[in-house]
Design an enzyme around this catalytic site. Structure first.
Site, PDB file in Angstrom:
ATOM      1  N   GLU A  69       0.858  -1.194   0.000  1.00 34.37           N
ATOM      2  CA  GLU A  69       0.000   0.000   0.000  1.00 34.37           C
ATOM      3  C   GLU A  69       0.894   1.243   0.000  1.00 34.37           C
ATOM      4  OE1 GLU A  69      -2.621   2.707  -0.212  1.00 34.37           O
ATOM      5  OE2 GLU A  69      -3.404   0.648  -0.128  1.00 34.37           O
ATOM      6  N   ASP A  96       4.887   1.903  -3.850  1.00 34.04           N
ATOM      7  CA  ASP A  96       4.029   1.980  -5.027  1.00 34.04           C
ATOM      8  C   ASP A  96       3.958   0.600  -5.672  1.00 34.04           C
ATOM      9  OD1 ASP A  96       2.792   2.468  -7.447  1.00 34.04           O
ATOM     10  OD2 ASP A  96       3.953   4.265  -7.892  1.00 34.04           O
ATOM     11  N   ASP A 118      -8.119   1.544  -8.528  1.00 33.01           N
ATOM     12  CA  ASP A 118      -8.625   2.783  -9.123  1.00 33.01           C
ATOM     13  C   ASP A 118      -8.929   2.522 -10.595  1.00 33.01           C
ATOM     14  OD1 ASP A 118      -8.956   5.375 -10.238  1.00 33.01           O
ATOM     15  OD2 ASP A 118      -7.626   6.244  -8.730  1.00 33.01           O
ATOM     16  N   TYR A 194     -14.041  -2.046   1.091  1.00 33.77           N
ATOM     17  CA  TYR A 194     -14.773  -1.406   0.004  1.00 33.77           C
ATOM     18  C   TYR A 194     -15.873  -2.326  -0.519  1.00 33.77           C
ATOM     19  CZ  TYR A 194     -15.621   1.021  -4.422  1.00 33.77           C
ATOM     20  OH  TYR A 194     -16.205   1.685  -5.469  1.00 33.77           O
TER      21      TYR A 194
END
Length: 215
Positions: A69, A96, A118, A194
């Site tokens: 993360e 990353d 994303d 999520y």
């Protein structure tokens, strides 16, 4: 989405280096030294607040897990959860996910999880999607010959893009679901934060794929 900085996060991370590191390149070829036992290595790219990777590590003590993360404040929350019930087969890494081939040796990883990445919906940002050819190149490098990628999303556009991207790359699909939560496989499904929050708004899409040797 802007992440609110947690003023306690940096010190908290520094105080718990047994379970988290922000210097992953130091452990290139040495990741197994951070675990209690040498076992197959599974990696989640974009681990968020850690619900998925922590539960996976609990269910699978015979596997070593690494949650990657980039957001320090987010991984600090995951670290808090982990410290409530420390697991010898789980490590957290602040970096990353696009640099995954710089922190793992070729063929070192047995499985990669990409959960609710994303979607980068604008066409000009397609190369930033974690299932774009640019990223697939790095995954192919670090995955073992029998390793695979598990990908989940609630974004139909990203899922369709991913199916096309992986297919064009020459990957072999082992599983595809257009509504995971209504499938028999959902019984073994481990949800992310999520996923738990947004699955009531629409279907969850999932695929499992591996690289062909010739691709």
């Amino acid at each position: 989405m802007r992440i609110r900085k947690k003023p306690w996060a940096d010190q908290f991370i520094s105080d718990n280096e047994k379970y988290v590191t922000d210097e992953p390149k130091k452990y290139l070829g040495k990741w197994q030294e951070r675990f209690e036992k040498q076992q197959p290595l599974y990696v989640e790219v974009g681990t968020g607040k850690g619900q998925f990777i922590i539960e996976m590590a609990k269910r699978n003590p015979h596997i070593n897990f690494i949650g990657v993360e980039i957001q320090r404040s987010v991984i600090a929350v995951a670290l808090k959860k982990l410290l409530n019930d420390p697991l010898p087969n789980l490590q957290l890494v602040i970096t990353d996910g696009g640099d995954i081939n710089e922190i793992f040796y070729p063929k070192e990883v047995a499985k990669l999880f990409l959960n609710f990445s994303d979607p980068w919906p604008k066409k000009r940002h397609a190369k930033r999607r974690l299932t774009s050819p640019r990223f697939l190149d790095t995954y192919k490098e670090v995955l073992s010959d029998d390793g695979n990628i598990e990908f989940k999303t609630d974004n139909r556009g990203l899922f369709e893009y991913s199916l096309t991207s992986l297919n064009n790359y020459g990957m072999k699909f082992e599983y595809v679901s257009l509504d995971l939560h209504k499938s028999p496989e959902n019984e073994e499904n481990v949800e992310t934060e999520y996923e738990q929050k947004f699955s009531k708004k629409g279907p969850i899409y999932k695929l499992i794929a591996r690289f062909n040797e010739a691709s």
